[in-house]
Motif scaffolding. Structure first.
Motif, PDB file in Angstrom:
ATOM      1  N   ASP A 159     -24.527 -51.022  47.415  1.00  0.00           N
ATOM      2  CA  ASP A 159     -22.800 -50.724  47.547  1.00  0.00           C
ATOM      3  C   ASP A 159     -22.222 -51.951  46.978  1.00  0.00           C
ATOM      4  OD1 ASP A 159     -20.731 -49.240  48.671  1.00  0.00           O
ATOM      5  OD2 ASP A 159     -20.300 -51.343  49.895  1.00  0.00           O
ATOM      6  N   LEU A 160     -22.722 -53.020  47.063  1.00  0.00           N
ATOM      7  CA  LEU A 160     -21.806 -54.232  46.784  1.00  0.00           C
ATOM      8  C   LEU A 160     -21.860 -54.141  44.992  1.00  0.00           C
ATOM      9  CD1 LEU A 160     -22.880 -57.226  49.054  1.00  0.00           C
ATOM     10  CD2 LEU A 160     -20.546 -56.232  48.738  1.00  0.00           C
ATOM     11  N   ARG A 161     -22.996 -53.818  44.541  1.00  0.00           N
ATOM     12  CA  ARG A 161     -23.353 -53.743  43.008  1.00  0.00           C
ATOM     13  C   ARG A 161     -22.379 -52.390  42.453  1.00  0.00           C
ATOM     14  NH1 ARG A 161     -28.774 -52.248  39.785  1.00  0.00           N
ATOM     15  NH2 ARG A 161     -28.613 -50.386  41.002  1.00  0.00           N
ATOM     16  N   ARG A 162     -22.249 -51.478  43.311  1.00  0.00           N
ATOM     17  CA  ARG A 162     -21.430 -50.117  42.680  1.00  0.00           C
ATOM     18  C   ARG A 162     -20.099 -50.664  42.735  1.00  0.00           C
ATOM     19  NH1 ARG A 162     -25.139 -47.093  45.971  1.00  0.00           N
ATOM     20  NH2 ARG A 162     -23.764 -47.400  47.891  1.00  0.00           N
ATOM     21  N   ARG A 163     -19.616 -51.752  43.757  1.00  0.00           N
ATOM     22  CA  ARG A 163     -18.206 -51.819  43.559  1.00  0.00           C
ATOM     23  C   ARG A 163     -17.909 -53.171  42.676  1.00  0.00           C
ATOM     24  NH1 ARG A 163     -16.213 -53.452  48.197  1.00  0.00           N
ATOM     25  NH2 ARG A 163     -18.244 -53.617  49.489  1.00  0.00           N
ATOM     26  N   GLY A 164     -18.810 -53.501  42.159  1.00  0.00           N
ATOM     27  CA  GLY A 164     -18.650 -54.739  41.178  1.00  0.00           C
ATOM     28  C   GLY A 164     -18.652 -56.176  41.718  1.00  0.00           C
ATOM     29  N   ILE A 165     -18.829 -56.257  42.988  1.00  0.00           N
ATOM     30  CA  ILE A 165     -19.130 -57.326  43.733  1.00  0.00           C
ATOM     31  C   ILE A 165     -20.408 -58.203  43.257  1.00  0.00           C
ATOM     32  CG2 ILE A 165     -18.930 -58.713  45.737  1.00  0.00           C
ATOM     33  CD1 ILE A 165     -16.592 -56.993  45.559  1.00  0.00           C
ATOM     34  N   ILE A 166     -21.566 -57.474  43.083  1.00  0.00           N
ATOM     35  CA  ILE A 166     -22.755 -58.051  42.401  1.00  0.00           C
ATOM     36  C   ILE A 166     -22.698 -57.724  40.827  1.00  0.00           C
ATOM     37  CG2 ILE A 166     -25.306 -58.001  42.536  1.00  0.00           C
ATOM     38  CD1 ILE A 166     -24.085 -59.067  44.989  1.00  0.00           C
ATOM     39  N   PRO A 167     -22.445 -58.605  39.984  1.00  0.00           N
ATOM     40  CA  PRO A 167     -22.572 -58.268  38.739  1.00  0.00           C
ATOM     41  C   PRO A 167     -23.992 -58.055  38.228  1.00  0.00           C
ATOM     42  CG  PRO A 167     -22.820 -60.695  38.958  1.00  0.00           C
ATOM     43  CD  PRO A 167     -22.683 -60.069  40.320  1.00  0.00           C
ATOM     44  N   GLY A 168     -23.760 -57.320  36.897  1.00  0.00           N
ATOM     45  CA  GLY A 168     -24.917 -56.927  36.026  1.00  0.00           C
ATOM     46  C   GLY A 168     -25.702 -55.662  36.460  1.00  0.00           C
ATOM     47  N   ASN A 169     -26.560 -55.081  35.527  1.00  0.00           N
ATOM     48  CA  ASN A 169     -27.269 -53.809  35.766  1.00  0.00           C
ATOM     49  C   ASN A 169     -28.410 -53.676  36.559  1.00  0.00           C
ATOM     50  OD1 ASN A 169     -25.376 -52.677  33.905  1.00  0.00           O
ATOM     51  ND2 ASN A 169     -26.399 -53.548  32.329  1.00  0.00           N
ATOM     52  N   ARG A 170     -29.039 -54.840  36.707  1.00  0.00           N
ATOM     53  CA  ARG A 170     -30.456 -55.173  37.399  1.00  0.00           C
ATOM     54  C   ARG A 170     -30.006 -56.344  38.348  1.00  0.00           C
ATOM     55  NH1 ARG A 170     -34.541 -56.526  34.741  1.00  0.00           N
ATOM     56  NH2 ARG A 170     -36.020 -55.320  35.731  1.00  0.00           N
ATOM     57  N   MET A 171     -30.727 -56.239  39.434  1.00  0.00           N
ATOM     58  CA  MET A 171     -30.702 -57.438  40.544  1.00  0.00           C
ATOM     59  C   MET A 171     -32.136 -57.951  40.704  1.00  0.00           C
ATOM     60  SD  MET A 171     -28.172 -55.740  42.873  1.00  0.00           S
ATOM     61  CE  MET A 171     -28.871 -54.297  43.223  1.00  0.00           C
ATOM     62  N   ASN A 172     -32.189 -59.003  41.198  1.00  0.00           N
ATOM     63  CA  ASN A 172     -33.589 -59.706  41.629  1.00  0.00           C
ATOM     64  C   ASN A 172     -33.606 -60.161  43.130  1.00  0.00           C
ATOM     65  OD1 ASN A 172     -35.832 -61.410  41.570  1.00  0.00           O
ATOM     66  ND2 ASN A 172     -34.843 -63.149  41.050  1.00  0.00           N
ATOM     67  N   VAL A 173     -34.404 -59.667  43.882  1.00  0.00           N
ATOM     68  CA  VAL A 173     -34.056 -59.594  45.081  1.00  0.00           C
ATOM     69  C   VAL A 173     -35.504 -60.224  45.776  1.00  0.00           C
ATOM     70  CG1 VAL A 173     -32.537 -57.880  45.399  1.00  0.00           C
ATOM     71  CG2 VAL A 173     -34.943 -57.263  45.482  1.00  0.00           C
ATOM     72  N   LEU A 174     -35.540 -60.905  47.143  1.00  0.00           N
ATOM     73  CA  LEU A 174     -36.562 -61.185  47.965  1.00  0.00           C
ATOM     74  C   LEU A 174     -36.588 -60.381  49.144  1.00  0.00           C
ATOM     75  CD1 LEU A 174     -38.883 -63.347  48.634  1.00  0.00           C
ATOM     76  CD2 LEU A 174     -37.066 -64.768  49.694  1.00  0.00           C
ATOM     77  N   PHE A 175     -37.356 -59.686  49.322  1.00  0.00           N
ATOM     78  CA  PHE A 175     -37.458 -59.158  50.864  1.00  0.00           C
ATOM     79  C   PHE A 175     -38.292 -59.886  51.637  1.00  0.00           C
ATOM     80  CE2 PHE A 175     -37.889 -54.935  48.181  1.00  0.00           C
ATOM     81  CZ  PHE A 175     -36.592 -54.715  47.973  1.00  0.00           C
ATOM     82  N   VAL A 176     -37.696 -60.123  52.953  1.00  0.00           N
ATOM     83  CA  VAL A 176     -38.059 -61.149  53.863  1.00  0.00           C
ATOM     84  C   VAL A 176     -38.718 -60.101  54.837  1.00  0.00           C
ATOM     85  CG1 VAL A 176     -37.641 -62.937  55.541  1.00  0.00           C
ATOM     86  CG2 VAL A 176     -36.311 -62.848  53.367  1.00  0.00           C
ATOM     87  N   LEU A 177     -40.193 -60.147  55.168  1.00  0.00           N
ATOM     88  CA  LEU A 177     -40.826 -59.357  55.932  1.00  0.00           C
ATOM     89  C   LEU A 177     -41.068 -59.950  57.468  1.00  0.00           C
ATOM     90  CD1 LEU A 177     -43.649 -57.831  53.730  1.00  0.00           C
ATOM     91  CD2 LEU A 177     -41.177 -57.296  53.734  1.00  0.00           C
ATOM     92  N   GLY A 178     -40.650 -59.266  58.353  1.00  0.00           N
ATOM     93  CA  GLY A 178     -41.082 -59.605  59.613  1.00  0.00           C
ATOM     94  C   GLY A 178     -40.279 -60.909  60.190  1.00  0.00           C
ATOM     95  N   ARG A 179     -38.977 -61.000  59.865  1.00  0.00           N
ATOM     96  CA  ARG A 179     -38.257 -62.037  60.094  1.00  0.00           C
ATOM     97  C   ARG A 179     -37.725 -61.879  61.532  1.00  0.00           C
ATOM     98  NH1 ARG A 179     -35.801 -65.310  62.303  1.00  0.00           N
ATOM     99  NH2 ARG A 179     -34.043 -66.714  61.667  1.00  0.00           N
TER     100      ARG A 179
END
Length: 279
Positions: A159-179
Motif C-alpha cells: 500500500d505504501l508503494r502504491r501511494r508513492g511513500i516507498i519509491p521505486g518499482n521493486r523493493m528489497n525486503v527481509l522477512f523476520v520469521l517467528g518474531r
C-alpha cells in the motif's frame, strides 16, 4: 513465483551481534569495531558477502551513532576491502524515534541500510517525512531493505508503494520469521504467509532471518524458493544440531553449504550490489 531464476546466486548476510547480545551471551559476539573487522575476515571466507552492522557504545549498549558507524565501516573495509556489502541498522530498540533513525542514515550515507517499516512509518503522520527521506536515500544510491514481521506488514508495504511513500518499482525486503512465536523458535513454515503476498519477480528480492536452531532450515527454505539469507548471533547462536556455534562463521558456513546443495552459487559482494540496487 513464475519468472524467477531459481539458479541465481544466493546472498548470505551475516548479522553478527545485533542490539543486545554481549560477551556474556557468547564470548565470540563481536562488540567493538575491531572485533567486527576481525570477524569479517572469517565470515567472508565462510561465504557471507554482506554484513548487517550494529555498533555499541562504551558500555556495549546499542547506539545509533554516525562516528561509530564510520569507525566500524573503516575497520571492516581495511580488513576485507569491498568484498562485503556493509548494511547499517536503524533499529530503534525502544529508544530512537523515526526522526533520529533518519538523521543517522543521512549523516553516515551508507551503501545499504535496514529499515523496520513499523518503526520508520508507524502511522500516517510519519508518511510525508518518510517519503522524502526514502527518495533522498535512493537518490544517492543507498540500497534500503525493508524489515517485515508479518503478512500484514507485507500488505501495508504494498500500500505504501502504491501511494508513492516507498519509491521505486521493486523493493528489497527481509522477512523476520517467528518474531512473535513461543520462545522465538522459528519454523520454516513461518515463511508461507509472507510468500502468499510476495512475488519476487514483480516485487523484488526477499531475504529471511529466523530464531533458534532451525535458523538454517528457515533460510534454506527461502533459498529453495529463490530467496536469500541473513544468519548470525543477532538471532541465534546454535548450529543445526543444537550445539553452540563457535563463531558466526559456523552459521554462515552451514548456510553456504546448504545453498550449494540447492544448486545455487553463493553470491559475491558485487552480485549482492546488483541484486539490491534500487530500481
Amino acid at each position: 513465483m513464475s519468472g524467477i531464476a531459481f539458479d541465481q546466486p544466493m546472498a548470505v548476510c551475516v548479522a553478527p551481534n545485533g542490539a543486545r547480545k554481549t560477551h556474556a551471551d557468547h564470548p565470540a559476539v563481536p562488540v567493538t569495531p575491531q572485533e567486527v573487522a576481525e570477524g569479517a575476515v572469517r565470515w567472508r571466507e565462510a561465504g557471507a558477502a554482506m554484513l548487517h552492522l550494529h555498533v555499541r557504545d562504551a558500555q556495549a549498549g546499542h547506539v545509533l551513532d554516525a562516528d561509530l558507524y564510520a569507525e566500524a565501516t573503516a575497520a571492516v573495509r581495511a580488513a576485507v576491502g569491498d568484498d562485503m556489502v556493509i548494511q547499517i541498522t536503524t533499529e530503534a530498540v525502544g529508544k530512537y524515534t523515526a526522526a533520529e533513525q533518519m538523521a543517522v542514515v543521512r549523516a553516515v550515507r551508507p551503501e545499504a541500510v535496514s529499515l523496520a517499516v513499523r518503526e520508520l512509518i508507524p502511522d500516517a503522520d510519519h508518511e510525508q517525512d518518510a517519503a522524502a527521506f526514502l527518495s533522498e536515500v535512493v537518490g544517492w544510491g543507498c540500497a534500503p531493505q525493508y524489515i517485515l514481521y508479518s503478512a500484514e506488514d507485507v500488505a501495508r508495504l504494498h500500500d505504501l508503494r502504491r501511494r508513492g511513500i516507498i519509491p521505486g518499482n521493486r523493493m528489497n525486503v527481509l522477512f523476520v520469521l517467528g518474531r512473535y512465536s513461543r520462545n522465538q523458535d522459528s519454523d520454516p513454515r513461518d515463511l508461507l504467509p509472507f510468500l502468499e503476498r510476495w512475488d519476487p519477480a514483480a516485487d523484488g528480492p526477499f531475504s529471511v532471518c529466523a530464531f533458534g536452531r532451525r535458523e538454517g532450515a528457515c533460510v534454506l527454505a527461502a533459498g529453495a524458493l529463490a530467496g536469500h539469507a541473513r544468519v548470525g548471533f543477532e538471532n541465534n547462536t546454535l548450529r543445526a544440531d543444537g550445539s553452540s556455534a563457535a563463531d558466526n562463521a559456523d552459521l554462515v558456513a552451514q548456510v553456504a553449504e546448504g545453498a550449494r546443495l540447492l544448486g545455487r552459487r553463493v553470491a559475491s559482494a558485487e552480485d549482492i550490489r546488483r541484486l539490491m540496487a534500487p530500481l
